[in-house]
Motif scaffolding. Sequence first.
Motif, PDB file in Angstrom:
ATOM      1  N   TYR A  45       6.918  14.051   8.148  1.00 46.95           N
ATOM      2  CA  TYR A  45       6.330  13.047   7.269  1.00 46.95           C
ATOM      3  C   TYR A  45       7.102  11.741   7.378  1.00 46.95           C
ATOM      4  CZ  TYR A  45       4.561  11.012   2.901  1.00 46.95           C
ATOM      5  OH  TYR A  45       3.998  10.205   1.963  1.00 46.95           O
ATOM      6  N   ALA A 147       8.349  16.169  -4.350  1.00 46.58           N
ATOM      7  CA  ALA A 147       8.065  14.752  -4.130  1.00 46.58           C
ATOM      8  C   ALA A 147       7.877  14.055  -5.465  1.00 46.58           C
ATOM      9  CB  ALA A 147       6.829  14.606  -3.254  1.00 46.58           C
ATOM     10  N   ALA A 220       5.345   4.633  -0.740  1.00 47.55           N
ATOM     11  CA  ALA A 220       5.427   6.013  -0.249  1.00 47.55           C
ATOM     12  C   ALA A 220       6.676   6.188   0.614  1.00 47.55           C
ATOM     13  CB  ALA A 220       4.177   6.350   0.557  1.00 47.55           C
ATOM     14  N   ASN A 224       9.710   8.636  -0.184  1.00 44.52           N
ATOM     15  CA  ASN A 224      10.094   9.659   0.778  1.00 44.52           C
ATOM     16  C   ASN A 224      11.577   9.596   1.120  1.00 44.52           C
ATOM     17  OD1 ASN A 224       9.542  11.736   2.740  1.00 44.52           O
ATOM     18  ND2 ASN A 224      10.055  10.152   4.214  1.00 44.52           N
TER      19      ASN A 224
ATOM     20  N   SER B  11       2.351  16.472   4.733  1.00 41.10           N
ATOM     21  CA  SER B  11       2.693  16.006   3.393  1.00 41.10           C
ATOM     22  C   SER B  11       4.207  15.915   3.326  1.00 41.10           C
ATOM     23  CB  SER B  11       2.157  16.973   2.339  1.00 41.10           C
ATOM     24  OG  SER B  11       3.047  18.047   2.202  1.00 41.10           O
ATOM     25  N   PRO B  12       4.779  15.261   2.296  1.00 36.83           N
ATOM     26  CA  PRO B  12       6.240  15.125   2.265  1.00 36.83           C
ATOM     27  C   PRO B  12       6.939  16.484   2.339  1.00 36.83           C
ATOM     28  CG  PRO B  12       5.261  13.798   0.534  1.00 36.83           C
ATOM     29  CD  PRO B  12       4.147  14.565   1.170  1.00 36.83           C
ATOM     30  N   GLY B  67      -2.513   8.138   1.057  1.00 38.00           N
ATOM     31  CA  GLY B  67      -1.942   8.311   2.378  1.00 38.00           C
ATOM     32  C   GLY B  67      -2.769   7.600   3.440  1.00 38.00           C
ATOM     33  N   GLU B  81       0.537  11.886   0.573  1.00 38.61           N
ATOM     34  CA  GLU B  81       1.547  12.344  -0.387  1.00 38.61           C
ATOM     35  C   GLU B  81       1.105  13.612  -1.087  1.00 38.61           C
ATOM     36  OE1 GLU B  81       4.348   9.798  -2.549  1.00 38.61           O
ATOM     37  OE2 GLU B  81       2.805   8.290  -2.262  1.00 38.61           O
TER      38      GLU B  81
END
Lengths: 287, 87
Positions: A45, A147, A220, A224, B11-12, B67, B81
């Motif tokens: 990711y 997350a 995002a 992350n 995804s993360p 995303g 995400e």
Amino acid sequence: MAKGRELKGRIKSVENTRKITRTMEMVAASKMKRATDRVAAARPYALALGDVLARLVRPDIAERFPLLRQPATTTRVALVLLTANRGLCGAFNTNLIREARARIAELEAKGATVELHVVGKKGIGFFKYLGRNLASERIDITDRPSAADAASLIDGLTDRFAKGDLDAVYVTYAKFKSALSTPPSTEQVVPVVPPATQGTPRDFLLSPNADVIVEALLPAYVRNMVYRALVETVAGEQSARRTAMKNATDNASDMLTLLKRTYNSARQAQITQEIAEIVGGASALQG
Amino acid sequence: MAGALQVSVISPEQVLYEGTATSVTAPAFDGELGILPLHAPLMTLLGTGTLRVESSEGLKRFHVAGGFLQVVDDTVRVVTEEASLVG
């Protein structure tokens, strides 16, 4: 045989301690396995996101995005320190705290005011003891950070940065290089430093357009970075605990060998002495 | 038909899908978007909805929210995400 009984008691106690440390070592090892899996799972990711941002972000568009803006002066800084909730993991927490304090000292020497956000009981306890004010403290982040945890941790700070209340946000965490090397390190989260472009540039159809995509992806990317810091810190904590408990188990084994040897020689000495007494007594009767 | 698509849904927390597919239908921010092999390089934001990956082993559905989706040389990358496998 008073000395023997005392030694026996100590042998028992060291054996019990060794049982505990060995169990903790095994628990930490299995938790570490899962934590490193999560570190590895988070990588694609981060790479994908970094790759896209590297392609889209050009210096000329940086001015238009609050999260890319480089403030002229850095006077109000937030530092987020990630530590563990639990101890018994060697110098893990101490190292993180030392790194954070070095960074704070460095920033304050440059005239910045640093507000400190601490995650983890160990870090909170230390700074409370120092009497330093913490802007926020969190102990609810578990061994399996999500997350969403990262988002709740950093979103407030990025918003304040975007509004201009903060000039930079740093995160101090344990970088998980390998199971044996988890050095504490500090990374700048915002303003975002876009990763360097790699690979051949391509012409993409962009929909809706580059600005909107970058606008949506920057938060995002920030989240992350924090998520990665969280999972790496957990992995680092578990690997530090495993190492510490392995050392403790080894030390207990060494101590046991020594104690058992002392106990046996004491027992032998006692027997020899008793025999000598009996022989002595018998020969006295004969004489 | 020309080759297949290499698809990954990321995804993360994990990689949800990695493999080949014959077509991908994604919920772009402004409506459904279909991707077939030999698609031009594309980068688009995603909205909320169902991502469908059609492969030789059947159809796979994912719920995604936000995303983006990137297509380069028959490689489709869906980075979001929030993603979860449906059904």
